[in-house]
Design a protein around this motif. Structure first.
Motif, PDB file in Angstrom:
ATOM      1  N   ASP A  43       0.820  -1.211   0.000  1.00  0.00           N
ATOM      2  CA  ASP A  43       0.000   0.000   0.000  1.00  0.00           C
ATOM      3  C   ASP A  43       0.852   1.260   0.000  1.00  0.00           C
ATOM      4  N   ILE A  46       2.109   1.724  -3.603  1.00  0.00           N
ATOM      5  CA  ILE A  46       1.030   2.212  -4.481  1.00  0.00           C
ATOM      6  C   ILE A  46       0.802   3.703  -4.254  1.00  0.00           C
ATOM      7  N   GLN A  47       0.816   4.127  -2.981  1.00  0.00           N
ATOM      8  CA  GLN A  47       0.632   5.538  -2.670  1.00  0.00           C
ATOM      9  C   GLN A  47       1.758   6.386  -3.260  1.00  0.00           C
ATOM     10  N   ARG A  49       3.566   5.699  -5.911  1.00  0.00           N
ATOM     11  CA  ARG A  49       3.401   5.747  -7.365  1.00  0.00           C
ATOM     12  C   ARG A  49       2.308   6.738  -7.779  1.00  0.00           C
ATOM     13  N   ARG A  50       1.249   6.823  -6.972  1.00  0.00           N
ATOM     14  CA  ARG A  50       0.188   7.789  -7.263  1.00  0.00           C
ATOM     15  C   ARG A  50       0.683   9.218  -7.129  1.00  0.00           C
ATOM     16  N   GLU A  51       1.530   9.443  -6.121  1.00  0.00           N
ATOM     17  CA  GLU A  51       2.043  10.791  -5.879  1.00  0.00           C
ATOM     18  C   GLU A  51       3.156  11.170  -6.855  1.00  0.00           C
ATOM     19  N   ASN A  52       3.748  10.178  -7.535  1.00  0.00           N
ATOM     20  CA  ASN A  52       4.855  10.437  -8.479  1.00  0.00           C
ATOM     21  C   ASN A  52       4.597   9.680  -9.784  1.00  0.00           C
ATOM     22  N   PRO A  53       3.586  10.099 -10.557  1.00  0.00           N
ATOM     23  CA  PRO A  53       3.189   9.342 -11.756  1.00  0.00           C
ATOM     24  C   PRO A  53       4.268   9.265 -12.830  1.00  0.00           C
TER      25      PRO A  53
END
Length: 579
Positions: A43, A46-47, A49-53
Motif C-alpha cells: 500500500d 502504491i501511494q 506511485r500515485r504521488e509520483n506518476p
C-alpha cells in the motif's frame, strides 16, 4: 499469511502479522518479515506511485522502514512491546517520536467534531445527569483532584454522560484518559482502552503487598499520566481493590504530588449490582475482600448518582417502568426467597417464562435459516447461560439449522513441562475444556456468530467481541465484526497458543481464540446490550449479580425469555456491597 494475502489488503495483513508476532512467538520472526515485507508494504508503494506518476518506483529501504514503524506502533498499542524484542529489525525513528506518539494518541481529536458533539448532546442532559456532569467538571476546573464514583444502574445513560465529559475536557486541549475493566466496555468509550493495558497493571496484583503500575518516568505513558486532568474507569466494580491502590501510588510518584491520585480526578463508574472481581475458587468473603469498597481509599470517594432510567423516560411506557422497578428489586435482593430451598419465584409479569430449552431457542432465533445473513438481526440476540457445557450444546444445536457446510479445526495440545508428557497424554489434553478457552474441536460454519476469547487488537478485537464468520480457510478465519467501535469491519483471526491459568498443571493449546456465540455466558454478556435475551437457568446462579446482569441486557420484559425449572431460581446478592 499466504492465505490472507490472497484476499485482503496490506493494512489488514499488518494487523494479522503483529498478532502473530505477539501471540504465536514465531521461531524466526526476521525470516517471516523478509518473506512478506513486500506484501506488507504494497500500500505504501502504491501511494508513492500515485504521488509520483512520472517515476518508475519499486520497493525502497525507506518504504520498508515505514512499514516497520507501523508494525512497531501496532505492537506498542496492543502489548507495549518494541518489535526488536519480537525478533524484527529496529525501525529508524526521529528522536522523541515514541514520546510524541503517546501524547498524540490522547490529544488528536478534531476540535470541530468535538464542538458539534458537545453542542448537539449537552442540551439533552436530564437534571440528574446534568448535576453529575457539572459536579465532575467543577472538580476538574478547580484542580482539587480526588476520586468520584458515578453510581449508574443499567439504562441510566452512563456511557452517554461519560463520553460527553471526555469530549468537554478534550475540547479544551486537555488530556482525558478513558479505560474500562473489560474490553467490551472499553469499546463503548471514545478513545477507550482496557485498564490493564493502558495503566500497565500487573496480572498478579495480589502477590505484591504494595503493587505499582509498570510505567517508568520519562516514558510517553508517564508523560500522559502527568498531564492528564481526568481518568475515567468504567465497569470499575469488576476491578480488584489492589488495582485502584496501585494507580494511586503510581500517580503520586509520577506527578510528584502526595494528594489523592496525585491531584488528578479519577472518575469511577459502574454498578455494584453487577459482578464483583473474579477470585478463582474464592468464597463470598474473598470477593468482598477484593471489592473496591474494601480499599482504604474508598472512604475518600465522593459519590454521584444517575437515577433516571432512559428506557422508561424515552418510551413513556408503564410496562417498561414496571420492568425497571422489578429489575432493581431483583438487584437489591428484595424478592423473597423460599427459606427452605433458597430459591425465588420469578414473577409472571416480569418476563416470558418458557417450559423448555427448545422453546427458548425458537424464541430468540425464529426462522434462522432465512435471517442468519442479516448481521443486525444476529447481533441483537443471544441465549445467556451459566455454564460452558450447556452453552456448547445450544450452540451446536442452533448451528445445525444453518444451510452451510461446517469446517472442523482441531487444536494442537501439549504439556508445557515435557517431563509430564507421559502423565498427561494428548487424548486427555484434547478432552479438556477449561473456562475462557476454545474447544479442541472447533466446528464453525460461514454465517455463524463467534465470540473472541482474547484481547488481540483492542479496542477493535477485544475479549468478548462478537463477529460473524465470512470465510473459513485452513489456517485463517475471516470474520466481520458485529459489535463495538469497528462494527462492520472485516478481520483475520489466526491460531494462537493459549495456556489456562486455573489447572493443576500447565498445558498449551494452539487454536483459534473463538467460540460459537449463538449462546454466551452471563459474565461475557456484561456490558453488552441485546434486543432479545433468552436466559437458560437450568442450573441456578452461583455468584453475586449474575441474575441481575442477565435480565438487564434488555430494556423491556416482553423481550426477556427465561427457562427455569418450576419458574424458580437462586438470586445471589451481597447486600454489604450495595450499602
Amino acid at each position: 499469511m499466504t492465505e490472507a494475502g490472497t484476499i485482503q489488503s496490506p493494512a489488514r495483513l499488518k494487523n494479522l502479522f503483529v498478532i502473530l508476532l505477539l501471540a504465536c512467538g514465531p521461531s524466526n520472526s526476521e525470516k517471516l518479515w523478509e518473506s512478506y515485507q513486500e506484501s506488507l508494504t504494497e500500500d505504501i508503494l502504491i501511494q508513492a506511485r500515485r504521488e509520483n506518476p512520472g517515476l518508475v518506483l519499486n520497493y525502497t529501504p525507506d518504504m520498508l522502514n515505514q512499514t516497520l514503524i507501523i508494525l512497531e506502533d501496532k505492537a506498542l498499542t496492543m502489548a507495549g512491546k518494541y518489535i526488536k524484542h519480537l525478533g524484527l529489525p529496529t525501525p529508524q525513528r526521529i528522536l522523541g517520536d515514541r514520546l510524541t506518539r503517546e501524547i498524540l494518541r490522547e490529544t488528536s481529536y478534531g476540535l470541530n467534531d468535538l464542538n458539534k458533539y458537545i453542542s448537539r448532546n449537552e442540551p439533552l442532559l436530564l437534571p440528574d445527569q446534568r448535576t453529575a456532569y457539572n459536579a465532575i467538571l467543577d472538580r476538574i476546573n478547580r484542580n482539587t483532584g480526588g476520586i468520584i464514583f458515578l453510581d449508574a444502574p443499567d439504562g441510566t445513560a452512563k456511557t452517554f454522560v461519560i463520553n460527553l465529559l471526555l469530549a468537554k475536557i478534550r475540547q479544551q486541549s486537555k488530556i482525558a484518559i478513558a479505560v474500562a475493566s473489560s474490553g467490551i466496555a472499553a469499546t463503548l468509550l471514545h478513545g477507550g482502552r482496557t485498564a490493564y493495558s493502558t495503566l500497565k497493571l500487573s496480572l498478579n496484583l495480589t502477590q505484591c503487598e504494595t503493587p505499582l503500575c509498570n510505567i517508568s518516568k520519562g516514558t510517553g505513558e508517564a508523560k500522559v499520566l502527568q498531564e492528564c486532568k481526568l481518568i475515567v474507569w468504567d465497569e470499575c466494580t469488576m476491578a480488584h481493590k489492589q488495582a485502584l491502590e496501585a494507580l494511586d501510588r503510581t500517580l503520586q510518584d509520577l506527578r510528584g504530588n502526595g494528594k489523592l491520585m496525585g491531584g488528578a480526578v479519577l472518575l469511577l463508574a459502574g454498578d455494584f449490582h453487577h459482578a464483583l472481581p473474579v477470585i478463582p475458587k474464592g468464597a463470598m468473603a474473598d470477593e468482598l475482600k477484593a471489592c473496591l469498597k474494601a480499599s482504604y481509599l474508598w472512604r475518600h470517594v465522593h459519590k454521584l448518582e444517575l437515577k433516571t432510567n432512559m428506557r422508561v423516560h424515552l418510551q413513556g411506557d408503564a410496562a417498561t417502568g414496571r420492568f425497571a422497578q422489578q429489575l432493581l428489586s431483583l438487584g437489591n435482593g428484595k424478592i423473597a426467597a423460599d427459606p427452605t430451598t433458597g430459591l425465588i419465584t420469578i414473577p409472571n409479569n416480569f418476563c416470558n417464562i418458557v417450559e423448555s430449552i427448545e422453546t427458548l431457542q425458537t424464541s430468540v432465533f425464529p426462522d434462522i435459516r432465512r435471517c442468519f445473513n442479516d448481521h443486525k438481526w444476529l447481533c441483537e440476540r443471544a441465549i445467556l447461560a451459566l455454564k460452558n457445557d450447556s452453552l456448547n450444546a445450544i450452540n451446536l444445536q442452533i448451528q445445525q439449522q444453518l444451510p452451510r457446510v461446517d469446517v472442523s479445526y482441531k487444536s494442537i495440545d501439549t504439556v508445557v513441562d515435557i517431563d509430564q508428557a507421559i502423565q498427561y497424554p494428548i487424548e486427555f489434553l484434547n478432552s479438556l475444556e477449561p473456562p475462557a478457552m476454545p474447544p479442541h474441536s472447533l466446528v464453525p460454519k460461514v454465517g455463524s456468530p463467534i465470540m473472541l476469547l482474547r484481547n488481540l487488537d483492542a479496542p477493535r478485537l477485544c475479549n468478548g467481541t462478537r463477529l460473524c464468520v465470512k470465510n473459513l480457510i485452513p489456517h485463517v478465519i475471516e470474520a466481520t465484526i458485529l459489535t463495538g467501535c469497528a462494527k462492520g469491519e472485516d478481520v483475520f483471526i489466526s491460531r494462537i497458543p493459549m495456556v489456562p491459568n486455573d489447572m493443576p498443571f500447565q498445558f498449551k493449546r494452539l487454536q483459534f481464540p473463538v467460540r460459537l456465540a449463538f449462546a454466551m455466558s452471563i459474565n461475557k454478556a456484561q456490558g453488552q446490550s441485546l434486543k432479545v435475551a433468552p436466559i437458560n437457568l437450568g442450573a441456578p446462579c452461583f455468584s453475586h449479580g449474575q441474575l441481575y446482569v442477565a435480565c438487564s441486557r434488555v430494556g423491556t420484559g416482553k423481550n426477556l425469555y427465561v427457562f427455569a425449572p418450576d419458574g424458580k431460581t437462586r438470586n445471589i446478592v451481597y447486600r454489604t456491597t450495595l450499602q
